[in-house]
Design a protein around this motif. Sequence first.
Motif, PDB file in Angstrom:
ATOM      1  N   SER A   1       0.837  -1.195   0.000  1.00 19.82           N
ATOM      2  CA  SER A   1       0.000   0.000   0.000  1.00 19.82           C
ATOM      3  C   SER A   1       0.875   1.250   0.000  1.00 19.82           C
ATOM      4  CB  SER A   1      -0.917   0.002   1.222  1.00 19.82           C
ATOM      5  OG  SER A   1      -0.149  -0.046   2.410  1.00 19.82           O
ATOM      6  N   GLY A   2       0.245   2.355  -0.319  1.00 16.19           N
ATOM      7  CA  GLY A   2       0.956   3.621  -0.356  1.00 16.19           C
ATOM      8  C   GLY A   2       1.461   3.957  -1.739  1.00 16.19           C
ATOM      9  N   PRO A   3       1.924   5.181  -1.930  1.00 16.45           N
ATOM     10  CA  PRO A   3       2.408   5.616  -3.241  1.00 16.45           C
ATOM     11  C   PRO A   3       3.634   4.810  -3.681  1.00 16.45           C
ATOM     12  CG  PRO A   3       2.090   7.491  -1.756  1.00 16.45           C
ATOM     13  CD  PRO A   3       1.985   6.259  -0.921  1.00 16.45           C
ATOM     14  N   LEU A   4       3.641   4.428  -4.958  1.00 15.15           N
ATOM     15  CA  LEU A   4       4.743   3.647  -5.508  1.00 15.15           C
ATOM     16  C   LEU A   4       5.240   4.274  -6.805  1.00 15.15           C
ATOM     17  CD1 LEU A   4       3.210   0.069  -5.052  1.00 15.15           C
ATOM     18  CD2 LEU A   4       5.030   1.092  -3.659  1.00 15.15           C
TER      19      LEU A   4
ATOM     20  N   ALA B   1      18.370   9.242  -9.510  1.00 14.30           N
ATOM     21  CA  ALA B   1      17.333  10.056 -10.149  1.00 14.30           C
ATOM     22  C   ALA B   1      15.949   9.486  -9.871  1.00 14.30           C
ATOM     23  CB  ALA B   1      17.594  10.138 -11.653  1.00 14.30           C
ATOM     24  N   LEU B   2      15.834   8.157  -9.903  1.00 10.72           N
ATOM     25  CA  LEU B   2      14.554   7.525  -9.569  1.00 10.72           C
ATOM     26  C   LEU B   2      14.164   7.818  -8.121  1.00 10.72           C
ATOM     27  CD1 LEU B   2      14.970   4.023 -11.266  1.00 10.72           C
ATOM     28  CD2 LEU B   2      13.312   5.778 -11.917  1.00 10.72           C
ATOM     29  N   THR B   3      15.138   7.738  -7.222  1.00 12.63           N
ATOM     30  CA  THR B   3      14.876   8.012  -5.814  1.00 12.63           C
ATOM     31  C   THR B   3      14.413   9.448  -5.612  1.00 12.63           C
ATOM     32  OG1 THR B   3      16.543   6.394  -5.153  1.00 12.63           O
ATOM     33  CG2 THR B   3      15.893   7.999  -3.499  1.00 12.63           C
TER      34      THR B   3
ATOM     35  N   PHE C   1       6.781  12.442  -4.598  1.00 11.53           N
ATOM     36  CA  PHE C   1       5.450  11.897  -4.300  1.00 11.53           C
ATOM     37  C   PHE C   1       5.414  11.155  -2.964  1.00 11.53           C
ATOM     38  CE2 PHE C   1       6.116  11.864  -8.913  1.00 11.53           C
ATOM     39  CZ  PHE C   1       5.032  12.628  -9.347  1.00 11.53           C
ATOM     40  N   ASP C   2       6.537  11.220  -2.213  1.00  9.62           N
ATOM     41  CA  ASP C   2       6.663  10.436  -0.980  1.00  9.62           C
ATOM     42  C   ASP C   2       6.385   8.967  -1.277  1.00  9.62           C
ATOM     43  OD1 ASP C   2       7.192  10.040   1.705  1.00  9.62           O
ATOM     44  OD2 ASP C   2       5.097  10.337   2.311  1.00  9.62           O
ATOM     45  N   ALA C   3       6.946   8.479  -2.390  1.00 14.41           N
ATOM     46  CA  ALA C   3       6.670   7.122  -2.880  1.00 14.41           C
ATOM     47  C   ALA C   3       7.894   6.218  -2.675  1.00 14.41           C
ATOM     48  CB  ALA C   3       6.295   7.156  -4.353  1.00 14.41           C
ATOM     49  N   ARG C   4       7.634   4.909  -2.650  1.00 14.52           N
ATOM     50  CA  ARG C   4       8.694   3.913  -2.606  1.00 14.52           C
ATOM     51  C   ARG C   4       8.920   3.354  -4.016  1.00 14.52           C
ATOM     52  NH1 ARG C   4       6.919  -0.334   1.803  1.00 14.52           N
ATOM     53  NH2 ARG C   4       4.844   0.209   1.022  1.00 14.52           N
TER      54      ARG C   4
ATOM     55  N   GLU D   1      17.918  -3.166  -0.697  1.00 12.10           N
ATOM     56  CA  GLU D   1      17.103  -2.883   0.482  1.00 12.10           C
ATOM     57  C   GLU D   1      16.224  -1.658   0.281  1.00 12.10           C
ATOM     58  OE1 GLU D   1      19.581  -2.562   3.894  1.00 12.10           O
ATOM     59  OE2 GLU D   1      20.269  -4.657   3.812  1.00 12.10           O
ATOM     60  N   ARG D   2      16.505  -0.891  -0.747  1.00 18.12           N
ATOM     61  CA  ARG D   2      15.781   0.368  -0.969  1.00 18.12           C
ATOM     62  C   ARG D   2      14.712   0.239  -2.054  1.00 18.12           C
ATOM     63  NH1 ARG D   2      20.873   4.408  -1.615  1.00 18.12           N
ATOM     64  NH2 ARG D   2      19.214   5.974  -1.734  1.00 18.12           N
ATOM     65  N   VAL D   3      14.665  -0.918  -2.711  1.00 22.66           N
ATOM     66  CA  VAL D   3      13.713  -1.125  -3.805  1.00 22.66           C
ATOM     67  C   VAL D   3      12.889  -2.380  -3.518  1.00 22.66           C
ATOM     68  CG1 VAL D   3      13.446  -1.557  -6.283  1.00 22.66           C
ATOM     69  CG2 VAL D   3      15.251  -0.010  -5.467  1.00 22.66           C
ATOM     70  N   ILE D   4      11.582  -2.296  -3.736  1.00 25.15           N
ATOM     71  CA  ILE D   4      10.681  -3.433  -3.520  1.00 25.15           C
ATOM     72  C   ILE D   4      10.712  -4.331  -4.749  1.00 25.15           C
ATOM     73  CG2 ILE D   4       8.279  -4.125  -3.124  1.00 25.15           C
ATOM     74  CD1 ILE D   4       7.913  -1.248  -1.910  1.00 25.15           C
ATOM     75  N   SER D   5      10.885  -5.632  -4.521  1.00 24.25           N
ATOM     76  CA  SER D   5      10.800  -6.620  -5.599  1.00 24.25           C
ATOM     77  C   SER D   5       9.366  -7.140  -5.683  1.00 24.25           C
ATOM     78  CB  SER D   5      11.761  -7.773  -5.318  1.00 24.25           C
ATOM     79  OG  SER D   5      11.567  -8.824  -6.241  1.00 24.25           O
ATOM     80  N   TRP D   6       8.813  -7.197  -6.912  1.00 19.78           N
ATOM     81  CA  TRP D   6       7.428  -7.648  -7.093  1.00 19.78           C
ATOM     82  C   TRP D   6       7.436  -8.887  -7.999  1.00 19.78           C
ATOM     83  CZ3 TRP D   6       3.128  -6.576 -10.845  1.00 19.78           C
ATOM     84  CH2 TRP D   6       1.871  -6.859 -10.280  1.00 19.78           C
ATOM     85  N   PRO D   7       7.531 -10.092  -7.414  1.00 21.37           N
ATOM     86  CA  PRO D   7       7.607 -11.318  -8.217  1.00 21.37           C
ATOM     87  C   PRO D   7       6.251 -11.717  -8.786  1.00 21.37           C
ATOM     88  CG  PRO D   7       8.413 -11.638  -5.947  1.00 21.37           C
ATOM     89  CD  PRO D   7       7.660 -10.363  -5.986  1.00 21.37           C
ATOM     90  N   VAL D   8       6.294 -12.439  -9.903  1.00 20.76           N
ATOM     91  CA  VAL D   8       5.099 -13.052 -10.482  1.00 20.76           C
ATOM     92  C   VAL D   8       5.411 -14.513 -10.793  1.00 20.76           C
ATOM     93  CG1 VAL D   8       4.164 -10.917 -11.463  1.00 20.76           C
ATOM     94  CG2 VAL D   8       5.754 -12.309 -12.810  1.00 20.76           C
TER      95      VAL D   8
END
Length: 350
Positions: free
Chosen positions: A236-239, A281-283, A289-292, A309-316
């Motif tokens: 949840s939250g801005p991404l 630059a992405l950070t 947007f106060d996003a992760r 540790e600073r980026v969320i991995s989204w597996p499928v």
Amino acid sequence: MSLSTPRWWYDRERRHAPVTRMLLRPAGWLWAAVTARRIARTTPEAVGVPVISIGNLTVGGSGKTPVAREVLRLLRAAGIEAQALSRGYGGRLAGPVRVDPAVHSAADVGDEPLMLALDSPAWIARDRVAGARAAAAAGAEAVVLDDGHQNPALAKTLSLIIVDGETRDHEWPFGDGAVFPSGPMREPLQAGLARADAVVILLPADMAAADPELVATFGALPVFIARLQPAAAPPSGPLMGFAGIAKPWKVERALKAAGADLVEFAAFPDHAAFREAELRALTDRAAVFDARLITTEKDWSRLPPEWRERVISWPVTAVFDDEAGFTELLAAAVIPSPLAGEGMTAQRVG
């Protein structure tokens, strides 16, 4: 080499880039001729164990690696010591080398082998025959070859073609049928299908059914339906999303379909090596947007360790509609017998 995939490749109505298509067409004819000649002149070598090839007919973006992972899982769940084999695209090592995620990086062995090695033994080798022999010597009872349909050196027991089944927004998996670089095809459609034993149409999680016209394209070949399912809902939250795969726009679409509060999305070339300046630059952009930051598992594997540790991995994962029927197909290849294929069914649509 990173490849920025032109989206117009997948427009079979040829509404976009008509001049570019025309100028690149002769290069596509040459590519197709060279591929056909190489395949025709190579005698495949057997290595003493069954080889299941997970391939496609287009340049990236079909979902081969999730399907390869699922094939490995199904075989190993059936008690078969299945091991993965990949060329190791993007890695510096020639192999044969068994991939160790604790030791190797994407720069060593490529991002896809790292993903495969999380679940099963995995090897990389520029020489696919040598790689398969190394796996067999290490105890493999079956080799799952990732991205091997256009490589004729290794004899295949079962050749699966993976097809991106998303046909929305006027996109067609094979575009107008043109061969690279004037289109997405690695070889002409019928030439590739002639060497295939079955087709897997991979659908996004939010697409109810495969296009009947697409299914009909494959004629008498068995067709199985699989779906790319997120391993978990996006946090949840801005991404702020980003991806460096063949079709990055599909990641953006999938995140939104899964309910992500996606404030922005950045696309990079396929197999992009993310530089420190790009990540900073992405950070900075996400901070607006106060996003992760969130990306695919494949892209996450290419991040420098200090950034993971600073980026969320989204597996499928790939989930088959007819898992039992697909497992029968695999069993018939790995354990040949008069009864292995009895009652085998394919998931037909339309």
